[in-house]
Scaffold this motif. Structure first.
Motif, PDB file in Angstrom:
ATOM      1  N   ARG A  94       0.830  -1.209   0.000  1.00 33.88           N
ATOM      2  CA  ARG A  94       0.000   0.000   0.000  1.00 33.88           C
ATOM      3  C   ARG A  94       0.864   1.258   0.000  1.00 33.88           C
ATOM      4  O   ARG A  94       0.661   2.178   0.791  1.00 33.88           O
ATOM      5  N   HIS A  95       1.829   1.301  -0.898  1.00 31.53           N
ATOM      6  CA  HIS A  95       2.738   2.443  -0.937  1.00 31.53           C
ATOM      7  C   HIS A  95       1.989   3.735  -1.269  1.00 31.53           C
ATOM      8  O   HIS A  95       2.196   4.771  -0.628  1.00 31.53           O
ATOM      9  N   LYS A  96       1.126   3.678  -2.263  1.00 29.74           N
ATOM     10  CA  LYS A  96       0.428   4.894  -2.670  1.00 29.74           C
ATOM     11  C   LYS A  96      -0.532   5.371  -1.590  1.00 29.74           C
ATOM     12  O   LYS A  96      -0.614   6.580  -1.313  1.00 29.74           O
ATOM     13  N   ALA A  97      -1.271   4.458  -0.960  1.00 28.77           N
ATOM     14  CA  ALA A  97      -2.247   4.853   0.053  1.00 28.77           C
ATOM     15  C   ALA A  97      -1.580   5.575   1.219  1.00 28.77           C
ATOM     16  O   ALA A  97      -2.067   6.608   1.705  1.00 28.77           O
ATOM     17  N   VAL A  98      -0.446   5.044   1.683  1.00 29.84           N
ATOM     18  CA  VAL A  98       0.266   5.687   2.790  1.00 29.84           C
ATOM     19  C   VAL A  98       0.827   7.036   2.355  1.00 29.84           C
ATOM     20  O   VAL A  98       0.787   8.017   3.109  1.00 29.84           O
ATOM     21  N   ALA A  99       1.334   7.100   1.126  1.00 29.75           N
ATOM     22  CA  ALA A  99       1.854   8.372   0.621  1.00 29.75           C
ATOM     23  C   ALA A  99       0.752   9.420   0.536  1.00 29.75           C
ATOM     24  O   ALA A  99       0.963  10.590   0.898  1.00 29.75           O
ATOM     25  N   VAL A 100      -0.431   9.031   0.056  1.00 25.64           N
ATOM     26  CA  VAL A 100      -1.553   9.975  -0.034  1.00 25.64           C
ATOM     27  C   VAL A 100      -1.914  10.507   1.349  1.00 25.64           C
ATOM     28  O   VAL A 100      -2.132  11.713   1.533  1.00 25.64           O
ATOM     29  N   PHE A 101      -1.968   9.628   2.343  1.00 21.38           N
ATOM     30  CA  PHE A 101      -2.297  10.076   3.704  1.00 21.38           C
ATOM     31  C   PHE A 101      -1.254  11.061   4.216  1.00 21.38           C
ATOM     32  O   PHE A 101      -1.582  12.085   4.823  1.00 21.38           O
ATOM     33  N   GLY A 102       0.031  10.755   3.967  1.00 24.46           N
ATOM     34  CA  GLY A 102       1.088  11.644   4.440  1.00 24.46           C
ATOM     35  C   GLY A 102       1.051  13.005   3.775  1.00 24.46           C
ATOM     36  O   GLY A 102       1.152  14.045   4.444  1.00 24.46           O
ATOM     37  N   TYR A 103       0.886  13.016   2.448  1.00 19.34           N
ATOM     38  CA  TYR A 103       0.787  14.295   1.748  1.00 19.34           C
ATOM     39  C   TYR A 103      -0.446  15.074   2.206  1.00 19.34           C
ATOM     40  O   TYR A 103      -0.404  16.300   2.365  1.00 19.34           O
ATOM     41  N   GLY A 104      -1.566  14.375   2.408  1.00 22.54           N
ATOM     42  CA  GLY A 104      -2.795  15.046   2.834  1.00 22.54           C
ATOM     43  C   GLY A 104      -2.670  15.655   4.216  1.00 22.54           C
ATOM     44  O   GLY A 104      -3.137  16.779   4.460  1.00 22.54           O
ATOM     45  N   LEU A 105      -2.043  14.932   5.144  1.00 20.92           N
ATOM     46  CA  LEU A 105      -1.866  15.456   6.499  1.00 20.92           C
ATOM     47  C   LEU A 105      -1.021  16.725   6.493  1.00 20.92           C
ATOM     48  O   LEU A 105      -1.338  17.713   7.169  1.00 20.92           O
ATOM     49  N   SER A 106       0.066  16.723   5.734  1.00 22.83           N
ATOM     50  CA  SER A 106       0.907  17.921   5.657  1.00 22.83           C
ATOM     51  C   SER A 106       0.150  19.099   5.054  1.00 22.83           C
ATOM     52  O   SER A 106       0.302  20.243   5.503  1.00 22.83           O
ATOM     53  N   ALA A 128       2.916  17.817  13.435  1.00 24.54           N
ATOM     54  CA  ALA A 128       1.925  17.120  12.604  1.00 24.54           C
ATOM     55  C   ALA A 128       2.329  17.164  11.130  1.00 24.54           C
ATOM     56  O   ALA A 128       2.193  16.173  10.403  1.00 24.54           O
ATOM     57  N   ASP A 129       2.854  18.322  10.683  1.00 25.31           N
ATOM     58  CA  ASP A 129       3.304  18.446   9.299  1.00 25.31           C
ATOM     59  C   ASP A 129       4.437  17.468   9.008  1.00 25.31           C
ATOM     60  O   ASP A 129       4.459  16.790   7.977  1.00 25.31           O
ATOM     61  N   ARG A 130       5.385  17.364   9.930  1.00 23.60           N
ATOM     62  CA  ARG A 130       6.507  16.449   9.741  1.00 23.60           C
ATOM     63  C   ARG A 130       6.083  14.985   9.879  1.00 23.60           C
ATOM     64  O   ARG A 130       6.715  14.096   9.301  1.00 23.60           O
ATOM     65  N   THR A 131       5.017  14.733  10.638  1.00 27.07           N
ATOM     66  CA  THR A 131       4.470  13.373  10.687  1.00 27.07           C
ATOM     67  C   THR A 131       4.015  12.956   9.298  1.00 27.07           C
ATOM     68  O   THR A 131       4.273  11.834   8.846  1.00 27.07           O
ATOM     69  N   GLY A 132       3.328  13.877   8.604  1.00 29.18           N
ATOM     70  CA  GLY A 132       2.909  13.591   7.240  1.00 29.18           C
ATOM     71  C   GLY A 132       4.096  13.326   6.338  1.00 29.18           C
ATOM     72  O   GLY A 132       4.076  12.395   5.520  1.00 29.18           O
ATOM     73  N   LYS A 133       5.152  14.126   6.489  1.00 29.39           N
ATOM     74  CA  LYS A 133       6.346  13.916   5.661  1.00 29.39           C
ATOM     75  C   LYS A 133       6.996  12.574   5.981  1.00 29.39           C
ATOM     76  O   LYS A 133       7.433  11.850   5.088  1.00 29.39           O
ATOM     77  N   GLY A 134       7.048  12.231   7.273  1.00 30.09           N
ATOM     78  CA  GLY A 134       7.640  10.967   7.664  1.00 30.09           C
ATOM     79  C   GLY A 134       6.885   9.769   7.110  1.00 30.09           C
ATOM     80  O   GLY A 134       7.482   8.769   6.717  1.00 30.09           O
ATOM     81  N   LEU A 135       5.567   9.884   7.070  1.00 34.29           N
ATOM     82  CA  LEU A 135       4.756   8.776   6.555  1.00 34.29           C
ATOM     83  C   LEU A 135       4.922   8.591   5.058  1.00 34.29           C
ATOM     84  O   LEU A 135       4.898   7.471   4.553  1.00 34.29           O
ATOM     85  N   ARG A 136       5.107   9.677   4.321  1.00 33.18           N
ATOM     86  CA  ARG A 136       5.076   9.581   2.853  1.00 33.18           C
ATOM     87  C   ARG A 136       6.433   9.335   2.216  1.00 33.18           C
ATOM     88  O   ARG A 136       6.514   8.822   1.094  1.00 33.18           O
ATOM     89  N   THR A 137       7.523   9.698   2.879  1.00 29.88           N
ATOM     90  CA  THR A 137       8.825   9.707   2.216  1.00 29.88           C
ATOM     91  C   THR A 137       9.287   8.316   1.794  1.00 29.88           C
ATOM     92  O   THR A 137       9.665   8.095   0.633  1.00 29.88           O
ATOM     93  N   ALA A 138       9.290   7.356   2.719  1.00 30.45           N
ATOM     94  CA  ALA A 138       9.768   6.016   2.378  1.00 30.45           C
ATOM     95  C   ALA A 138       8.887   5.333   1.331  1.00 30.45           C
ATOM     96  O   ALA A 138       9.420   4.737   0.383  1.00 30.45           O
ATOM     97  N   PRO A 139       7.539   5.379   1.443  1.00 28.53           N
ATOM     98  CA  PRO A 139       6.720   4.782   0.382  1.00 28.53           C
ATOM     99  C   PRO A 139       6.966   5.411  -0.991  1.00 28.53           C
ATOM    100  O   PRO A 139       7.018   4.709  -2.002  1.00 28.53           O
ATOM    101  N   ARG A 140       7.140   6.725  -1.037  1.00 33.29           N
ATOM    102  CA  ARG A 140       7.422   7.384  -2.311  1.00 33.29           C
ATOM    103  C   ARG A 140       8.743   6.913  -2.896  1.00 33.29           C
ATOM    104  O   ARG A 140       8.834   6.568  -4.082  1.00 33.29           O
ATOM    105  N   ASP A 141       9.790   6.881  -2.067  1.00 28.58           N
ATOM    106  CA  ASP A 141      11.091   6.438  -2.561  1.00 28.58           C
ATOM    107  C   ASP A 141      11.076   4.963  -2.936  1.00 28.58           C
ATOM    108  O   ASP A 141      11.781   4.535  -3.864  1.00 28.58           O
ATOM    109  N   ALA A 142      10.275   4.163  -2.220  1.00 27.32           N
ATOM    110  CA  ALA A 142      10.147   2.753  -2.583  1.00 27.32           C
ATOM    111  C   ALA A 142       9.511   2.613  -3.962  1.00 27.32           C
ATOM    112  O   ALA A 142       9.934   1.786  -4.778  1.00 27.32           O
ATOM    113  N   LEU A 143       8.484   3.414  -4.238  1.00 27.16           N
ATOM    114  CA  LEU A 143       7.846   3.375  -5.559  1.00 27.16           C
ATOM    115  C   LEU A 143       8.839   3.738  -6.654  1.00 27.16           C
ATOM    116  O   LEU A 143       8.841   3.128  -7.738  1.00 27.16           O
ATOM    117  N   ILE A 144       9.695   4.711  -6.393  1.00 24.45           N
ATOM    118  CA  ILE A 144      10.699   5.105  -7.389  1.00 24.45           C
ATOM    119  C   ILE A 144      11.672   3.965  -7.643  1.00 24.45           C
ATOM    120  O   ILE A 144      11.971   3.613  -8.786  1.00 24.45           O
TER     121      ILE A 144
END
Length: 434
Positions: A94-106, A128-144
């Motif tokens: 669920r890489h995209k789903a977690v990334a969407v949540f992280g981007y949305g929270l930020s 809270a903003d950095r929580t969103g960044k923390g959630l999205r960064t690894a899934p995004r890089d994994a997709l790449i």
């Protein structure tokens, strides 16, 4: 560009095959789609980052120590949730789903800065903003990494980081123009930032595939270290992610990132030091990040390709040598109009040689099933070290002045670079070496 449905786009399934099919198709469509998301999102985030130091220190009257605490939260809090984000992304792919949540929270945090006027409230919003960044960064890089062939990962991450940095250039410029035109400049910056961040989330939803291409997973798993793949796919769990530290390349990368992060002074402090040295007027302060972003943009792809050819370790350490030289320039009494340009060029070169290169190297040592978790593990060590550096640098500046604080950081960076060099792997495949 393409629209992804809920089952995963057919175009995405061919990403890994396209990545190695020739020069023009070496970069997968998923990489460009995620680069577009990062470009838009960085316009939003860098609008805030460009004005935040001045807003907090000048507008709210925070001391360097108070700013160091907030800056540590802003840049280091994500370390506490990166492993969680990586684990959630790996479970079920669920890489995209977690990334969407992280981007949305930020994105949702941007308008909250309008009503946060005290240190605790601002700290909570930034956390809270950095929580969103923390959630999205690894899934995004994994997709790449999963969409790219091993031999082109450095270039793929370079392309993504270049697009990301294009947004980092537009963000401060947008903030500068808003501050010059709007009566309530800071409020206008935060409002526009939210609107742009929402657009980035929309692009992510529409144009990034929902699932990882199976061909990419298979190809990545085939190149994973034998210690992790000999008995089949590893179980996805936090325990399994932490067990990656028993794999020597992963352990070396994590320790190197942690060591060098201990002396990586926050970008905001670099800009504040330049302002103090040169007497930059407040209204021009938001333009300083443009120098870093311009160098990053120009050098990200060439240095990514260089890392693919000569080895990622050499390029990674070379980037920290550029950062050390930037510290030295700020410490000297040299007075020249070229000082800010040289300092910011070295600062941007540091990021171009380290950010994507580190993730490209890590991807070759982690199996596909734990890709997000493995990348998050290394990012966590780096983020925690930078968190500690921000607090320590702010405290040293408050107690002894900026020159002593920066001189100490330069000495620590030199020592940590020697330690990181001693950790270098030997006789490893080109696509896995750092």
């Amino acid at each position: 560009m393409y629209v992804a449905d809920s089952r995963g786009a057919p175009a995405a399934a061919a990403d890994a095959a396209r990545a190695g099919s020739g020069r023009r198709s070496a970069i997968a469509p998923t990489v460009f789609a995620l680069g577009t998301v990062s470009l838009i999102t960085d316009v939003s985030s860098e609008m805030v980052t460009a004005v935040l130091p001045l807003y907090l220190v000048t507008g709210l009257g925070l001391s360097p120590l108070g700013f160091g605490l907030l800056d540590g939260v802003y840049n280091g809090f994500s370390a506490l949730v990166r492993l969680v984000g990586g684990h959630l992304a790996d479970r079920g792919g669920r890489h995209k789903a977690v990334a969407v949540f992280g981007y949305g929270l930020s994105a949702l945090c941007k308008p909250l800065l309008l009503v946060a006027g005290s240190l605790p409230l601002i700290g909570a919003v930034l956390a809270a903003d950095r929580t969103g960044k923390g959630l999205r960064t690894a899934p995004r890089d994994a997709l790449i990494s999963l969409a790219s062939a091993p031999e082109t990962r450095g270039r793929a991450f370079g392309v993504h980081r270049a697009m990301d940095t294009a947004g980092a250039m537009l963000g401060p410029l947008t903030a500068f123009l808003i501050l010059r035109q709007a009566a309530d400049g800071y409020d206008a910056v935060f409002t526009v930032s939210f609107c742009v961040a929402a657009l980035g989330v929309l692009v992510l939803l529409l144009f990034v595939p929902s699932r990882t291409p199976q061909s990419a997973v298979a190809g990545s798993a085939a190149g994973a270290p034998a210690t992790l793949s000999a008995q089949g796919a590893p179980r996805v769990s936090l325990k399994a992610a932490l067990a990656l530290l028993r794999v020597r390349p992963v352990r070396q990368l994590t320790l190197a990132a942690l060591l060098l992060g201990l002396a990586t002074v926050s970008d905001s402090f670099v800009y504040l030091l330049l302002q103090h040295r040169l007497g930059v007027p407040d209204r021009w302060f938001a333009l300083l990040p443009l120098g870093t972003a311009a160098a990053f943009l120009l050098l990200a792809v060439p240095l990514g390709r260089l890392a693919d050819k000569v080895g990622r370790w050499q390029v990674f350490l070379g980037g920290h040598a550029a950062l050390l030289l930037a510290y030295v320039l700020l410490l000297t009494g040299w007075q020249s109009p070229a000082l800010p340009f040289l300092t910011l060029a070295l600062h941007g070169g540091f990021y171009a040689a380290t950010d994507g290169v580190l993730m490209a190297a890590a991807a070759g040592s982690v199996p596909a099933e734990l890709r997000s978790s493995g990348l998050a593990l290394i990012q966590t060590g780096q983020a925690l070290a930078r968190f500690a550096c921000s607090i320590a640098f702010g405290a040293a500046w408050t107690a002894w002045g900026d020159r002593t604080a920066l001189g100490t950081a330069a000495a620590v960076l030199s020592a940590c670079a020697v330690g990181a060099y001693l950790l270098r792997p030997s006789n490893s495949p080109k696509e896995d070496r750092l």
